[in-house]
Scaffold this motif. Sequence first.
Motif, PDB file in Angstrom:
ATOM      1  N   VAL A  50      -3.508   4.015  -8.695  1.00 55.69           N
ATOM      2  CA  VAL A  50      -3.851   3.070  -9.772  1.00 55.69           C
ATOM      3  C   VAL A  50      -5.207   2.437  -9.504  1.00 55.69           C
ATOM      4  O   VAL A  50      -6.071   2.381 -10.386  1.00 55.69           O
ATOM      5  CB  VAL A  50      -2.754   1.995  -9.926  1.00 55.69           C
ATOM      6  N   VAL A  51      -5.421   1.978  -8.278  1.00 59.20           N
ATOM      7  CA  VAL A  51      -6.708   1.361  -7.948  1.00 59.20           C
ATOM      8  C   VAL A  51      -7.817   2.413  -7.909  1.00 59.20           C
ATOM      9  O   VAL A  51      -8.944   2.142  -8.326  1.00 59.20           O
ATOM     10  CB  VAL A  51      -6.615   0.597  -6.611  1.00 59.20           C
ATOM     11  N   GLY A  52      -7.491   3.625  -7.464  1.00 59.47           N
ATOM     12  CA  GLY A  52      -8.495   4.671  -7.430  1.00 59.47           C
ATOM     13  C   GLY A  52      -8.959   5.077  -8.814  1.00 59.47           C
ATOM     14  O   GLY A  52     -10.144   5.331  -9.036  1.00 59.47           O
ATOM     15  N   VAL A  53      -8.055   5.118  -9.762  1.00 63.98           N
ATOM     16  CA  VAL A  53      -8.420   5.526 -11.125  1.00 63.98           C
ATOM     17  C   VAL A  53      -9.062   4.368 -11.883  1.00 63.98           C
ATOM     18  O   VAL A  53     -10.070   4.544 -12.562  1.00 63.98           O
ATOM     19  CB  VAL A  53      -7.175   6.050 -11.883  1.00 63.98           C
ATOM     20  N   LEU A  54      -8.502   3.172 -11.755  1.00 62.48           N
ATOM     21  CA  LEU A  54      -8.988   2.042 -12.548  1.00 62.48           C
ATOM     22  C   LEU A  54     -10.063   1.211 -11.851  1.00 62.48           C
ATOM     23  O   LEU A  54     -10.770   0.458 -12.503  1.00 62.48           O
ATOM     24  CB  LEU A  54      -7.816   1.137 -12.933  1.00 62.48           C
ATOM     25  N   GLY A  55     -10.140   1.285 -10.533  1.00 64.12           N
ATOM     26  CA  GLY A  55     -11.143   0.512  -9.805  1.00 64.12           C
ATOM     27  C   GLY A  55     -10.746  -0.954  -9.672  1.00 64.12           C
ATOM     28  O   GLY A  55      -9.577  -1.286  -9.473  1.00 64.12           O
ATOM     29  N   ILE A  56     -11.726  -1.849  -9.807  1.00 66.38           N
ATOM     30  CA  ILE A  56     -11.491  -3.289  -9.683  1.00 66.38           C
ATOM     31  C   ILE A  56     -10.471  -3.785 -10.715  1.00 66.38           C
ATOM     32  O   ILE A  56      -9.592  -4.586 -10.366  1.00 66.38           O
ATOM     33  CB  ILE A  56     -12.815  -4.074  -9.799  1.00 66.38           C
ATOM     34  N   PRO A  57     -10.530  -3.328 -11.970  1.00 64.75           N
ATOM     35  CA  PRO A  57      -9.479  -3.750 -12.902  1.00 64.75           C
ATOM     36  C   PRO A  57      -8.080  -3.325 -12.447  1.00 64.75           C
ATOM     37  O   PRO A  57      -7.100  -4.013 -12.740  1.00 64.75           O
ATOM     38  CB  PRO A  57      -9.852  -3.069 -14.215  1.00 64.75           C
ATOM     39  N   GLY A  58      -7.982  -2.240 -11.711  1.00 55.77           N
ATOM     40  CA  GLY A  58      -6.700  -1.819 -11.171  1.00 55.77           C
ATOM     41  C   GLY A  58      -6.165  -2.793 -10.141  1.00 55.77           C
ATOM     42  O   GLY A  58      -4.963  -3.067 -10.088  1.00 55.77           O
ATOM     43  N   VAL A  59      -7.058  -3.337  -9.312  1.00 57.28           N
ATOM     44  CA  VAL A  59      -6.642  -4.347  -8.326  1.00 57.28           C
ATOM     45  C   VAL A  59      -6.160  -5.600  -9.049  1.00 57.28           C
ATOM     46  O   VAL A  59      -5.123  -6.174  -8.705  1.00 57.28           O
ATOM     47  CB  VAL A  59      -7.801  -4.694  -7.361  1.00 57.28           C
ATOM     48  N   ILE A  60      -6.897  -6.006 -10.067  1.00 52.87           N
ATOM     49  CA  ILE A  60      -6.503  -7.191 -10.835  1.00 52.87           C
ATOM     50  C   ILE A  60      -5.161  -6.948 -11.522  1.00 52.87           C
ATOM     51  O   ILE A  60      -4.287  -7.821 -11.534  1.00 52.87           O
ATOM     52  CB  ILE A  60      -7.612  -7.564 -11.842  1.00 52.87           C
ATOM     53  N   LEU A  61      -4.984  -5.744 -12.082  1.00 44.69           N
ATOM     54  CA  LEU A  61      -3.714  -5.397 -12.721  1.00 44.69           C
ATOM     55  C   LEU A  61      -2.559  -5.475 -11.737  1.00 44.69           C
ATOM     56  O   LEU A  61      -1.506  -6.045 -12.040  1.00 44.69           O
ATOM     57  CB  LEU A  61      -3.800  -3.996 -13.320  1.00 44.69           C
ATOM     58  N   LEU A  62      -2.743  -4.926 -10.543  1.00 49.37           N
ATOM     59  CA  LEU A  62      -1.679  -4.969  -9.542  1.00 49.37           C
ATOM     60  C   LEU A  62      -1.388  -6.394  -9.086  1.00 49.37           C
ATOM     61  O   LEU A  62      -0.228  -6.761  -8.861  1.00 49.37           O
ATOM     62  CB  LEU A  62      -2.042  -4.089  -8.344  1.00 49.37           C
ATOM     63  N   LEU A  63      -2.425  -7.209  -8.940  1.00 51.77           N
ATOM     64  CA  LEU A  63      -2.197  -8.606  -8.572  1.00 51.77           C
ATOM     65  C   LEU A  63      -1.386  -9.329  -9.632  1.00 51.77           C
ATOM     66  O   LEU A  63      -0.453 -10.075  -9.324  1.00 51.77           O
ATOM     67  CB  LEU A  63      -3.538  -9.325  -8.358  1.00 51.77           C
ATOM     68  N   ILE A  64      -1.707  -9.077 -10.904  1.00 53.24           N
ATOM     69  CA  ILE A  64      -0.952  -9.711 -11.993  1.00 53.24           C
ATOM     70  C   ILE A  64       0.490  -9.203 -11.999  1.00 53.24           C
ATOM     71  O   ILE A  64       1.427  -9.981 -12.169  1.00 53.24           O
ATOM     72  CB  ILE A  64      -1.647  -9.454 -13.344  1.00 53.24           C
ATOM     73  N   LEU A  65       0.662  -7.893 -11.811  1.00 55.82           N
ATOM     74  CA  LEU A  65       2.016  -7.327 -11.810  1.00 55.82           C
ATOM     75  C   LEU A  65       2.866  -7.881 -10.677  1.00 55.82           C
ATOM     76  O   LEU A  65       4.053  -8.137 -10.862  1.00 55.82           O
ATOM     77  CB  LEU A  65       1.958  -5.804 -11.731  1.00 55.82           C
ATOM     78  N   PHE A  66       2.283  -8.043  -9.507  1.00 55.90           N
ATOM     79  CA  PHE A  66       3.060  -8.515  -8.373  1.00 55.90           C
ATOM     80  C   PHE A  66       3.227 -10.034  -8.377  1.00 55.90           C
ATOM     81  O   PHE A  66       4.077 -10.554  -7.667  1.00 55.90           O
ATOM     82  CB  PHE A  66       2.473  -8.025  -7.053  1.00 55.90           C
ATOM     83  N   LEU A  67       2.436 -10.738  -9.173  1.00 59.96           N
ATOM     84  CA  LEU A  67       2.646 -12.179  -9.306  1.00 59.96           C
ATOM     85  C   LEU A  67       3.833 -12.485 -10.205  1.00 59.96           C
ATOM     86  O   LEU A  67       4.525 -13.476 -10.011  1.00 59.96           O
ATOM     87  CB  LEU A  67       1.396 -12.854  -9.876  1.00 59.96           C
ATOM     88  N   PHE A  68       4.045 -11.634 -11.214  1.00 60.87           N
ATOM     89  CA  PHE A  68       5.130 -11.911 -12.171  1.00 60.87           C
ATOM     90  C   PHE A  68       6.171 -10.890 -11.941  1.00 60.87           C
ATOM     91  O   PHE A  68       7.008 -10.454 -12.141  1.00 60.87           O
ATOM     92  CB  PHE A  68       4.619 -11.866 -13.598  1.00 60.87           C
ATOM     93  N   LEU A 100       0.852  -1.187   0.000  1.00 61.10           N
ATOM     94  CA  LEU A 100       0.000   0.000   0.000  1.00 61.10           C
ATOM     95  C   LEU A 100       0.888   1.236   0.000  1.00 61.10           C
ATOM     96  O   LEU A 100       1.570   1.528   0.975  1.00 61.10           O
ATOM     97  CB  LEU A 100      -0.909  -0.005   1.238  1.00 61.10           C
ATOM     98  N   ASN A 101       0.893   1.946  -1.126  1.00 64.28           N
ATOM     99  CA  ASN A 101       1.602   3.211  -1.231  1.00 64.28           C
ATOM    100  C   ASN A 101       0.789   4.139  -2.128  1.00 64.28           C
ATOM    101  O   ASN A 101      -0.300   3.772  -2.584  1.00 64.28           O
ATOM    102  CB  ASN A 101       3.043   3.016  -1.746  1.00 64.28           C
ATOM    103  N   ILE A 102       1.307   5.312  -2.369  1.00 63.99           N
ATOM    104  CA  ILE A 102       0.544   6.315  -3.128  1.00 63.99           C
ATOM    105  C   ILE A 102       0.279   5.833  -4.553  1.00 63.99           C
ATOM    106  O   ILE A 102      -0.829   5.990  -5.071  1.00 63.99           O
ATOM    107  CB  ILE A 102       1.291   7.662  -3.128  1.00 63.99           C
ATOM    108  N   ILE A 103       1.267   5.237  -5.177  1.00 65.59           N
ATOM    109  CA  ILE A 103       1.119   4.833  -6.581  1.00 65.59           C
ATOM    110  C   ILE A 103       0.069   3.733  -6.721  1.00 65.59           C
ATOM    111  O   ILE A 103      -0.799   3.802  -7.597  1.00 65.59           O
ATOM    112  CB  ILE A 103       2.472   4.393  -7.157  1.00 65.59           C
ATOM    113  N   THR A 104       0.122   2.722  -5.858  1.00 72.50           N
ATOM    114  CA  THR A 104      -0.860   1.644  -5.965  1.00 72.50           C
ATOM    115  C   THR A 104      -2.263   2.140  -5.628  1.00 72.50           C
ATOM    116  O   THR A 104      -3.237   1.722  -6.244  1.00 72.50           O
ATOM    117  CB  THR A 104      -0.481   0.459  -5.061  1.00 72.50           C
ATOM    118  N   ALA A 105      -2.368   3.061  -4.664  1.00 77.21           N
ATOM    119  CA  ALA A 105      -3.682   3.613  -4.321  1.00 77.21           C
ATOM    120  C   ALA A 105      -4.254   4.423  -5.473  1.00 77.21           C
ATOM    121  O   ALA A 105      -5.451   4.349  -5.770  1.00 77.21           O
ATOM    122  CB  ALA A 105      -3.583   4.468  -3.060  1.00 77.21           C
TER     123      ALA A 105
END
Length: 89
Positions: free
Chosen positions: A71-89, A64-69
Amino acid sequence: MLGLELSVFLTYAGALLLILLLGKIFLWPLKLIGKLLISSLVGGVLILVVNLIAGMFGLLLIPLNIITAVVVGVLGIPGVILLLILFLF
């Protein structure tokens, strides 16, 4: 005399219209910044909820930092999915 009163009235009306127009022009960016801040706060809360649920199952946590917040704030649920994919790989 009527022409002078009419010109004063038109001057005041024009000045009022100019003030309203300038107010809308300068207020628009502030509204945009306010919406971005609110959506970022909601994004941060959403990341916390995802981390709580993922923590119960021992899965990957999103930092949880400013950039991830933002990203999720602008993109919403797809932003959470994007971050999960990014942090998995």
